[in-house]
Design a protein around this motif. Sequence first.
Motif, short mmCIF file in Angstrom:
data_model
loop_
_atom_site.label_atom_id
_atom_site.label_comp_id
_atom_site.label_asym_id
_atom_site.label_seq_id
_atom_site.Cartn_x
_atom_site.Cartn_y
_atom_site.Cartn_z
N UNK A 109 0.83 -1.21 0.00
CA UNK A 109 0.00 0.00 0.00
C UNK A 109 0.86 1.26 0.00
N UNK A 110 2.05 1.18 0.58
CA UNK A 110 2.92 2.35 0.67
C UNK A 110 3.52 2.75 -0.67
N UNK A 111 3.51 1.83 -1.63
CA UNK A 111 4.07 2.14 -2.94
C UNK A 111 3.04 1.87 -4.04
N UNK A 112 1.77 1.97 -3.71
CA UNK A 112 0.72 1.62 -4.67
C UNK A 112 0.79 2.48 -5.93
N UNK A 113 1.05 3.78 -5.76
CA UNK A 113 1.14 4.66 -6.92
C UNK A 113 2.33 4.33 -7.81
N UNK A 114 3.45 4.02 -7.18
CA UNK A 114 4.64 3.64 -7.94
C UNK A 114 4.38 2.38 -8.75
N UNK A 115 3.75 1.39 -8.11
CA UNK A 115 3.43 0.14 -8.81
C UNK A 115 2.47 0.39 -9.97
N UNK A 116 1.54 1.30 -9.77
CA UNK A 116 0.60 1.62 -10.85
C UNK A 116 1.34 2.19 -12.06
N UNK A 117 2.26 3.12 -11.81
CA UNK A 117 3.02 3.69 -12.91
C UNK A 117 3.88 2.67 -13.61
N UNK A 118 4.49 1.75 -12.84
CA UNK A 118 5.33 0.71 -13.44
C UNK A 118 4.51 -0.26 -14.28
#
Length: 401
Positions: A109-118
């Motif tokens: 959850x702490x890197x959800x946005x990063x994972x979305x972009x990747x």
Amino acid sequence: MPMVSVGLWQIFLIFLRLGLTSFGGPVAHISYFREEFVARRKWLGDARYADLVALCQFAPGPASSQVGMGIGMALGGVPGSLVAWLGFTMPSAIVLATLGMAFVGFDLASVEGVLRGLKLVAVGVVAHALFGMARTLCPDVPRAILAVLAAIIMIASDTVTAQFAVILGGMLAGLILLRGKADVSAAGFGKPHSVKGAVVALCAFFALLILLPVAARMDQSGLFAVIDGFYRSGALVFGGGHVVLPLLQNAVVAPGWVDGETFLAGYGATQAVPGPIFTFAAYLGAALHSGGGIWVSALTSLVALIAIFLPAWLLVVGLLPFWDRVRHMPLMRAGLLGVNAAVVGLLAAVLYDPIWTDAIHDLFDIGCVALAFVVLQWRIIPVWALVGVGALAGYLAELVI
């Protein structure tokens, strides 16, 4: 295409960069490899690259890692295959082994946005690779139809059995329909390889399958039981990637070596790092002895990592020399034309499900994928830079939206 001579350090550094930036799973990795070695550096042609992908689809093991090993072997012989594997595997293996030693999960959850972009970058990379391969490998109506049929079959029945049926069907269709289009002068994969060495590698592959269970029963320390569990998981999985998870669960959770919660935490962490999914073994190996000290955990992690990848490497070393010889035969060339068209269909099916269905949720996502495709098509920035931009854009979008 002329034979390319590449130093081992250059192979290692290229694959290290790919290991740091190749997010998105096995099919995305194959697309990253194509972008690097076919489209950008032009060290391999599309047909030769697709032949290698086809071989790795036939063989058990992690397909994308085997493709990387095959590229390394083509450029630098057997040492090239090893340094390619090391570079591509090392970044995610170090991260996951560290998590396994700490015996903690990874908060996605702490890197959800990063994972979305990747994920969105991965969609663009796969779409771009598919577009380029389709233009080269499906230049006429029969092969285009084969690719479409392969995609439909795989979308309707996404199983390993269907994958084999599609590849074999493509080969049969090529033998019947594409004999007149086969180019028997196609170049080999690069440096000549020893048939004797290939035979030794294949014998070692099967010998370890037979002997490791025996050694595991005789060994009181449990080390050979660990090696056997991970080697068997790597040797008997078809389809690679996520398909290995049930085998690993049976190997480490069923005997009580790792509990289910720790297993799932590691699987979640594996989704957040680049590189091959099989590096999950590094986490599990470290978690086996997380209370025994850092050096014990590190050693067990390394043993598990080598054990799960060893069968894949033995198969690449053992099969590639024979593959490089038979693929020049007129009938085999015709069959491979059909197989390559089927591979395009397989990529199209995986692009749709799970890559597109998992990553695309609204018009913003579609726009990001289209932008990534344009960036790749026009080579505005390198792929590694696009990955960084995608991660940053996903993080900022998560804050704003």
